[in-house]
Design an enzyme around this catalytic site. Sequence first.
Site, PDB file in Angstrom:
ATOM      1  CD  GLU A 135      20.124  26.237  70.280  1.00 46.02           C
ATOM      2  OE1 GLU A 135      20.463  26.820  71.332  1.00 46.02           O
ATOM      3  OE2 GLU A 135      19.379  26.751  69.430  1.00 46.02           O
ATOM      4  CD  GLU A 140      15.916  29.326  64.922  1.00 46.23           C
ATOM      5  OE1 GLU A 140      17.045  28.835  64.749  1.00 46.23           O
ATOM      6  OE2 GLU A 140      15.630  30.055  65.887  1.00 46.23           O
TER       7      GLU A 140
END
Length: 363
Positions: A135, A140
């Site tokens: 990932e 974020e």
Amino acid sequence: MRIATILGLTTALCASAGTTYNVVQEYAGPTFFDGWDFYGNFDNLTNGDAIFVSSSEATSQRLAYVDPSTNHAIIKVDNTSRVAFNEKRNTVRITSQDRFAIGSVWVADMLHVPYGCSVWPAFWSQAPAWPEGGEIDTFEGVNQVTRNQMALHTNPGCSLRQDPTSLTQTSSIINSTNCDSAANENSGCVVTDPSLQSYGEVFAKGGGGVFVTEFAEEGISVWFFPRDLVPQSLSSNTTSLDTSKLGKPTANWPSGPGGCDINTFFQPQNLIFDITLCGDFAGAPNVFSQTCSGKCYNDYVIGDPSTYDNAYFDVASVRVYGEVGKQVVLQKGQSGNSGIGIRVSGLGVLVSSLVIGGMMVMI
Ligand SMILES: *[C@@H]1O[C@H](CO)[C@@H](O)[C@H](O)[C@H]1NC(C)=O
Ligand SMILES: *[C@@H]1O[C@H](CO)[C@@H](O)[C@H](O)[C@H]1NC(C)=O
Ligand SMILES: *[C@@H]1O[C@H](CO)[C@@H](O)[C@H](O)[C@H]1NC(C)=O
Ligand SMILES: *[C@@H]1O[C@H](CO)[C@@H](O)[C@H](O)[C@H]1NC(C)=O
């Protein structure tokens, strides 16, 4: 799953940071949402107090649409409904139908990113098999944080190496170096952008910016350029991109001993935009209390919907580039993985999955 041999090219070429890439996919304008799947279920992935609506609900509730006045894609949280106690609030999670292999770069040009108490947005990627396929988190943040954080999450054995061969800018903040998803409650190996322009209100006021993610055999790199510092090579909608011209990345996870062997820990990635609420990260009491007061669910999710007036992505475009001569686009087939096609970077050729030039292509 991985690409074994495709026309014998993959063995001859070595993907590396600082190489030339040609555009292979563009998500922009009125067709932006055509290449994505909507999750269509409540957040059963990160325990958020959110329902990721279907494509039809997103359209009818105007949670995912292309703004006709700007041609930009809007991806947002419901900021008009009162949510009853014990219910969840509607929002969006979309996953690209195509997957992108090692040797690709994705460039996301955004004008606004979601922020506010209880809000947990991300622009990221993962392989269908997780954590073994890896990932990559390009963007974020949670609640009222003021800086973007980037991270990898993998199987055990992948680390952020901090020796001089790492290209990470010296001002970047290294929060953690073990990328193992099973370690440190899956916080991953995290780098925080020192720039206040990388998140929240300051990001939006400055006109947003451009995130570049290079997924190369030599390492994974993320650059962020606020609007006033976007290099000409990115601002002119170029069909060709040379990452060696971008300067030092904001974050870099080099391959090699002590670092992260990208070929071992990463498989072709689906791109994802999502905005969840509270949940495992934003709603963790020790995290929530760092930038917000009150209770994540009670005071925000079921509170005044205007809490979510800034909980939206405004995306001008997402472009994916592939290393010249390499097949990096894996297309979703009509039935599962069986109909996957491959687009050759730079040639724009679409071919079927099974036989190319008499050779079997394995995915
Ligand atoms: C989440 O819900 C969907 C739809 O019901 C289901 O297919 C999927 O397996 C669930 N995922 C998890 C991790 O529970
Ligand atoms: C990373 O470190 C910075 C500086 O110490 C801190 O402000 C930030 O909260 C940290 N981020 C995470 C995810 O731990
Ligand atoms: C770049 O592409 C976007 C989306 O296709 C478009 O809206 C914009 O006008 C283009 N900019 C330039 C300088 O061509
Ligand atoms: C909801 O958010 C949008 C921005 O996405 C904003 O334009 C609008 O005024 C907000 N409030 C309502 C009630 O729609």
